[in-house]
Motif scaffolding. Sequence first.
Motif, PDB file in Angstrom:
ATOM      1  N   ALA A 157       0.818  -1.215   0.000  1.00  0.00           N
ATOM      2  CA  ALA A 157       0.000   0.000   0.000  1.00  0.00           C
ATOM      3  C   ALA A 157       0.853   1.266   0.000  1.00  0.00           C
ATOM      4  N   GLY A 158       2.167   1.084   0.047  1.00  0.00           N
ATOM      5  CA  GLY A 158       3.071   2.232   0.107  1.00  0.00           C
ATOM      6  C   GLY A 158       3.469   2.591   1.522  1.00  0.00           C
ATOM      7  N   GLY A 159       3.171   1.694   2.482  1.00  0.00           N
ATOM      8  CA  GLY A 159       3.536   1.952   3.862  1.00  0.00           C
ATOM      9  C   GLY A 159       5.003   1.701   4.125  1.00  0.00           C
ATOM     10  N   GLY A 160       5.456   2.067   5.315  1.00  0.00           N
ATOM     11  CA  GLY A 160       6.863   1.952   5.695  1.00  0.00           C
ATOM     12  C   GLY A 160       7.383   3.285   6.170  1.00  0.00           C
ATOM     13  N   VAL A 161       8.311   3.261   7.096  1.00  0.00           N
ATOM     14  CA  VAL A 161       8.744   4.491   7.736  1.00  0.00           C
ATOM     15  C   VAL A 161       9.480   5.434   6.782  1.00  0.00           C
ATOM     16  N   LEU A 162      10.169   4.907   5.793  1.00  0.00           N
ATOM     17  CA  LEU A 162      10.898   5.770   4.868  1.00  0.00           C
ATOM     18  C   LEU A 162       9.948   6.683   4.095  1.00  0.00           C
ATOM     19  N   ARG A 163       8.773   6.185   3.784  1.00  0.00           N
ATOM     20  CA  ARG A 163       7.782   6.992   3.072  1.00  0.00           C
ATOM     21  C   ARG A 163       6.888   7.763   4.042  1.00  0.00           C
ATOM     22  N   ASP A 164       6.498   7.126   5.139  1.00  0.00           N
ATOM     23  CA  ASP A 164       5.662   7.812   6.125  1.00  0.00           C
ATOM     24  C   ASP A 164       6.358   9.042   6.702  1.00  0.00           C
ATOM     25  N   LEU A 165       7.642   8.940   6.957  1.00  0.00           N
ATOM     26  CA  LEU A 165       8.396  10.043   7.554  1.00  0.00           C
ATOM     27  C   LEU A 165       9.305  10.733   6.525  1.00  0.00           C
ATOM     28  N   SER A 166       8.857  10.731   5.279  1.00  0.00           N
ATOM     29  CA  SER A 166       9.644  11.413   4.245  1.00  0.00           C
ATOM     30  C   SER A 166       9.577  12.925   4.377  1.00  0.00           C
ATOM     31  N   HIS A 167       8.786  13.428   5.346  1.00  0.00           N
ATOM     32  CA  HIS A 167       8.857  14.856   5.687  1.00  0.00           C
ATOM     33  C   HIS A 167      10.311  15.283   5.903  1.00  0.00           C
ATOM     34  N   GLU A 168      11.068  14.439   6.595  1.00  0.00           N
ATOM     35  CA  GLU A 168      12.456  14.790   6.900  1.00  0.00           C
ATOM     36  C   GLU A 168      13.270  14.953   5.625  1.00  0.00           C
ATOM     37  N   LEU A 169      13.067  14.078   4.655  1.00  0.00           N
ATOM     38  CA  LEU A 169      13.776  14.203   3.384  1.00  0.00           C
ATOM     39  C   LEU A 169      13.399  15.499   2.693  1.00  0.00           C
ATOM     40  N   ASP A 170      12.110  15.838   2.735  1.00  0.00           N
ATOM     41  CA  ASP A 170      11.680  17.083   2.093  1.00  0.00           C
ATOM     42  C   ASP A 170      12.300  18.300   2.741  1.00  0.00           C
ATOM     43  N   TYR A 171      12.227  18.400   4.073  1.00  0.00           N
ATOM     44  CA  TYR A 171      12.741  19.630   4.674  1.00  0.00           C
ATOM     45  C   TYR A 171      14.265  19.717   4.610  1.00  0.00           C
ATOM     46  N   LEU A 172      14.952  18.568   4.598  1.00  0.00           N
ATOM     47  CA  LEU A 172      16.402  18.616   4.426  1.00  0.00           C
ATOM     48  C   LEU A 172      16.767  19.129   3.028  1.00  0.00           C
ATOM     49  N   LEU A 173      16.046  18.672   2.008  1.00  0.00           N
ATOM     50  CA  LEU A 173      16.284  19.179   0.658  1.00  0.00           C
ATOM     51  C   LEU A 173      15.864  20.638   0.550  1.00  0.00           C
ATOM     52  N   TRP A 174      14.773  21.001   1.176  1.00  0.00           N
ATOM     53  CA  TRP A 174      14.244  22.377   1.151  1.00  0.00           C
ATOM     54  C   TRP A 174      15.245  23.362   1.768  1.00  0.00           C
ATOM     55  N   MET A 175      15.897  22.952   2.839  1.00  0.00           N
ATOM     56  CA  MET A 175      16.813  23.858   3.529  1.00  0.00           C
ATOM     57  C   MET A 175      18.268  23.728   3.079  1.00  0.00           C
ATOM     58  N   PHE A 176      18.684  22.517   2.684  1.00  0.00           N
ATOM     59  CA  PHE A 176      20.112  22.275   2.442  1.00  0.00           C
ATOM     60  C   PHE A 176      20.420  21.642   1.085  1.00  0.00           C
ATOM     61  N   GLY A 177      19.403  21.281   0.325  1.00  0.00           N
ATOM     62  CA  GLY A 177      19.610  20.545  -0.919  1.00  0.00           C
ATOM     63  C   GLY A 177      20.072  21.410  -2.060  1.00  0.00           C
ATOM     64  N   PRO A 178      20.161  20.807  -3.254  1.00  0.00           N
ATOM     65  CA  PRO A 178      19.813  19.423  -3.607  1.00  0.00           C
ATOM     66  C   PRO A 178      20.841  18.404  -3.109  1.00  0.00           C
ATOM     67  N   TRP A 179      20.498  17.101  -3.265  1.00  0.00           N
ATOM     68  CA  TRP A 179      21.383  16.059  -2.779  1.00  0.00           C
ATOM     69  C   TRP A 179      22.415  15.680  -3.846  1.00  0.00           C
ATOM     70  N   LYS A 180      23.612  15.339  -3.376  1.00  0.00           N
ATOM     71  CA  LYS A 180      24.707  14.966  -4.269  1.00  0.00           C
ATOM     72  C   LYS A 180      25.013  13.475  -4.218  1.00  0.00           C
ATOM     73  N   ARG A 181      24.879  12.864  -3.037  1.00  0.00           N
ATOM     74  CA  ARG A 181      25.054  11.420  -2.920  1.00  0.00           C
ATOM     75  C   ARG A 181      24.452  10.963  -1.604  1.00  0.00           C
ATOM     76  N   VAL A 182      24.156   9.653  -1.514  1.00  0.00           N
ATOM     77  CA  VAL A 182      23.519   9.124  -0.321  1.00  0.00           C
ATOM     78  C   VAL A 182      24.008   7.704  -0.066  1.00  0.00           C
ATOM     79  N   ALA A 183      24.177   7.368   1.206  1.00  0.00           N
ATOM     80  CA  ALA A 183      24.442   6.010   1.660  1.00  0.00           C
ATOM     81  C   ALA A 183      23.427   5.705   2.755  1.00  0.00           C
ATOM     82  N   ALA A 184      23.118   4.424   2.942  1.00  0.00           N
ATOM     83  CA  ALA A 184      22.069   4.094   3.912  1.00  0.00           C
ATOM     84  C   ALA A 184      22.171   2.664   4.384  1.00  0.00           C
ATOM     85  N   GLN A 185      21.606   2.442   5.567  1.00  0.00           N
ATOM     86  CA  GLN A 185      21.457   1.101   6.110  1.00  0.00           C
ATOM     87  C   GLN A 185      20.120   1.052   6.820  1.00  0.00           C
TER      88      GLN A 185
END
Length: 304
Positions: A157-185
Motif C-alpha cells: 500500500a506504500g507503507g513503511g517508515v521511509l515513506r511515512d516520515l519522508s517529511h524529513e527528506l523534504d525539509y532537508l532538501l528544502w533547507m540544504f539541498g539538492p542532494w549529491k550522494r547518499v548512503a544508507a542502512q
Amino acid sequence: MTRALVVGVGSIGTRHVEVLSALGCDVAVVSRRGPFGTHRTFATIAEGVAGVDPEYVVLARETARHGGDVTELAEAGFHGRVLVEKPLTSAPVALPLEGFARVGVAYNLRFHPVLERLRTELAGARIATVTAHAGQHLSTWRPGTDHRSSYSADPAAGGGVLRDLSHELDYLLWMFGPWKRVAAQGGRSGVLNVASDDAWAVLLELDRCALVSLQLDYLDRIGQRRVVVTTEEHTFVADLVAGRLAVDGAVEELPADRHVTYRRQHEAMLGSDQRPCTAAEGIEVVRLIAAIETAAHERRWVTP
C-alpha cells in the motif's frame, strides 16, 4: 466559498476535511465506505468531479494509489489546484500533471513555526553538520487500531517508515539541498512483526552541507522529531514536538497546535504563497527514497 473535494477519508483525509471546513470551504468527499457525516459523498473521483465541479482537490488515499488517483483526476477533466498527500508516489513514475493549475505535495512541516524560524536563521550561514531524527512507535500512531494491520505496516500500500516520515527528506532538501550522494542502512528490523520497513540510518551529502545524518524509525517509545544544525558560529536545536528552537542553549518557544501546519498549507495552496512543496520537489523526494533503498541494498554510495 471554495469548492473542495477530499479523496480518501482515513485519518489524514479526515483531518483535511476538518481543516478545510474550518476555513469555510464547501467540502465533499470521495469514499467507498458510504456517507461521511453531512458531507456530500461520492464513490469515485470522476463522480466527485462531475457532481461538485471542485476548484481544489486533495488526494489522501494510500501512497500506492496516488499515481492512479492523479491519472483518474486528469481523465475526469479537472484543471484546478491539487494537493497530493506525501510522498507523491511510491516509486518514480511519470504522472499527467500538466493540465492542473497548481500541484502541491503535502509536506506540511514546511509550515511548522520551528522549521520556518530555523530556515530563516540559517540563511547565508556556513553549515558544518546536520543531524535529524524522527521516530514514534507505530503502535501509538493510530490509537484504537492494531498497528500490524494498518496501512503503514503494508509495503504493497506504500507503507513503511521511509515513506511515512519522508517529511524529513523534504525539509532537508528544502533547507540544504539538492542532494549529491547518499548512503544508507536499514529496512525491516523485525521488531514490530510487520512487513514494512521500520528503521533507517541515512548519510547524505547535500549542496549546503556535506555531512548530514538522518535516523527514521517506527520504534521510538518517546516520540521525537528533532534536527540539530551546527554552523560556523552557532548550534541550533529544533524540537518540532515541543515547539522549541534553541540557539546556543537560549530557548525560544514556538508552539503549534495539531492543525496549524495543515491550515497554513491549505491557505498557501489556495493563495499565491510559494512555500508548498511543488510537484518537481515531490518527485525529487521520491527519487531520493529510491536511491536510499538502492544504497542499502547494494551497500554503496548512490548519486542522482
